[in-house]
Design an enzyme around this catalytic site. Structure first.
Site, PDB file in Angstrom:
ATOM      1  N   CYS A 128       0.843  -1.193   0.000  1.00  0.00           N
ATOM      2  CA  CYS A 128       0.000   0.000   0.000  1.00  0.00           C
ATOM      3  C   CYS A 128       0.882   1.249   0.000  1.00  0.00           C
ATOM      4  O   CYS A 128       1.870   1.318   0.734  1.00  0.00           O
ATOM      5  CB  CYS A 128      -0.899  -0.004   1.237  1.00  0.00           C
ATOM      6  SG  CYS A 128      -1.822   1.539   1.467  1.00  0.00           S
ATOM      7  N   GLU A 182       2.836  -6.131   8.870  1.00  0.00           N
ATOM      8  CA  GLU A 182       3.222  -4.757   8.530  1.00  0.00           C
ATOM      9  C   GLU A 182       4.317  -4.255   9.449  1.00  0.00           C
ATOM     10  O   GLU A 182       5.289  -3.627   9.004  1.00  0.00           O
ATOM     11  CB  GLU A 182       2.013  -3.810   8.605  1.00  0.00           C
ATOM     12  CG  GLU A 182       2.384  -2.380   8.244  1.00  0.00           C
ATOM     13  CD  GLU A 182       1.268  -1.377   8.493  1.00  0.00           C
ATOM     14  OE1 GLU A 182       1.585  -0.207   8.777  1.00  0.00           O
ATOM     15  OE2 GLU A 182       0.083  -1.757   8.369  1.00  0.00           O
ATOM     16  N   CYS A 204      -2.968   5.788   8.515  1.00  0.00           N
ATOM     17  CA  CYS A 204      -3.474   6.157   7.196  1.00  0.00           C
ATOM     18  C   CYS A 204      -4.838   6.827   7.281  1.00  0.00           C
ATOM     19  O   CYS A 204      -5.619   6.582   8.206  1.00  0.00           O
ATOM     20  CB  CYS A 204      -3.519   4.936   6.275  1.00  0.00           C
ATOM     21  SG  CYS A 204      -4.807   3.740   6.648  1.00  0.00           S
ATOM     22  N   ASN A 263      -7.182  -3.710  11.635  1.00  0.00           N
ATOM     23  CA  ASN A 263      -8.036  -2.521  11.656  1.00  0.00           C
ATOM     24  C   ASN A 263      -9.479  -2.875  11.990  1.00  0.00           C
ATOM     25  O   ASN A 263     -10.184  -2.104  12.633  1.00  0.00           O
ATOM     26  CB  ASN A 263      -7.935  -1.755  10.333  1.00  0.00           C
ATOM     27  CG  ASN A 263      -8.584  -2.468   9.174  1.00  0.00           C
ATOM     28  OD1 ASN A 263      -9.779  -2.342   8.958  1.00  0.00           O
ATOM     29  ND2 ASN A 263      -7.801  -3.239   8.426  1.00  0.00           N
TER      30      ASN A 263
END
Length: 281
Positions: free
Chosen positions: A94, A124, A189, A219
């Site tokens: 991303c 991540e 983000c 998330n």
């Protein structure tokens, strides 16, 4: 029973583009995904149907020449290792995760000790710290007791962390090390922030919340945790078939939201299921 859909929910542009790239590459020849493209079983099933194989980023070996790094990203060290081994490496990282990588690299270049706020062991986070062996991961305030001494800390965050939690941990770090300089770069983000803002609006008006997303989607789990802490009755589902009408016997206003790796079609199907239950209530 009233159904209230969040203003922001579901698939973000990073996941959307990564999924589109994976499907296109799979048409051109055998493809191995180095991990889960996203943490969503429905998305993974779509890739399985197209013959996409699954591998591990850490292994360094795949049965196909064509491999893909997931939307969660990877360290430069891992990426170069696959290229050096002769694989054709497609990168679905991303862009906002790339930004987090760049922010951390700049902080280290400025002489800061690298600190990442996020879920320890998450793919991540592993990618973010992979090129900086002394990087320190902070999940909660208790972790700060083990933080090595430094005159200057450089702090970023996993992109899907709740921004309020991130700010609180930065403040706690500053309080724990008052003689040290702390430079913080906000790398949460915007899609995550938008979904968290929309969630707070649902919390103000709903007594029950349905969150759609993968069981191991960070998330999505953050949305569940935030709503649960606020006192709502929360149900986390991956598919409409999981919804039980009896959950809503006492519900008046039911909120609906979804994590950033959840397909629009899945949210739509859950919405229809809730409306069906509402008509019968």
């Amino acid at each position: 029973m009233k159904i209230i859909l969040a203003h922001h929910y579901g698939l973000c542009f990073g996941v959307r583009d990564a999924l589109a790239d994976a499907k296109k590459l799979a048409q051109n020849g055998p493809l191995t995904m180095l991990g889960e493209l996203v943490h969503n079983p429905i998305v993974l099933a779509q890739l399985d149907e197209r013959g996409v194989q699954r591998g591990r980023l850490e292994n360094g070996q795949a049965t196909t020449k064509q491999v893909m790094i997931t939307a969660h990203g990877a360290s430069n060290e891992r990426r170069e290792a696959w290229k050096s081994a002769g694989y054709d490496v497609a990168d679905a990282t991303c862009p906002l995760v790339r930004r987090a990588h760049a922010s951390l690299a700049r902080l280290v270049g400025e002489g800061c000790y690298p600190v990442v706020i996020g879920q320890r062991g998450h793919v991540e986070v592993l990618g973010l710290i992979g090129d900086f062996q002394n990087a320190f991961v902070v999940e909660n305030e208790a972790d700060l007791r083990a933080l090595p001494d430094s005159s200057h800390y450089g702090v970023i965050s996993q992109t899907t962390q709740p921004i309020e939690k991130v700010f609180a941990l930065v403040k706690a770090l500053q309080a724990a090390r008052p003689k040290s300089e702390v430079t913080f770069r906000d790398t949460v983000c915007q899609p995550t922030k938008n979904r968290q803002i929309a969630l707070r609006q649902l919390i103000e008006t709903c007594d029950t919340l349905v969150v759609v997303g993968g069981r191991n989607s960070n998330n999505t789990l953050q949305l569940v945790a935030t709503a649960t802490a606020a006192g709502l009755q929360v149900y986390h589902v991956e598919r409409p078939e999981e919804i039980v009408p009896e959950w809503f016997c006492k519900s008046q206003n039911v909120g609906l939201t979804a994590g950033t790796s959840t397909l629009q079609a899945t949210v739509g199907a859950v919405h229809l299921r809730l409306e069906e239950i509402a008509r019968k209530s």
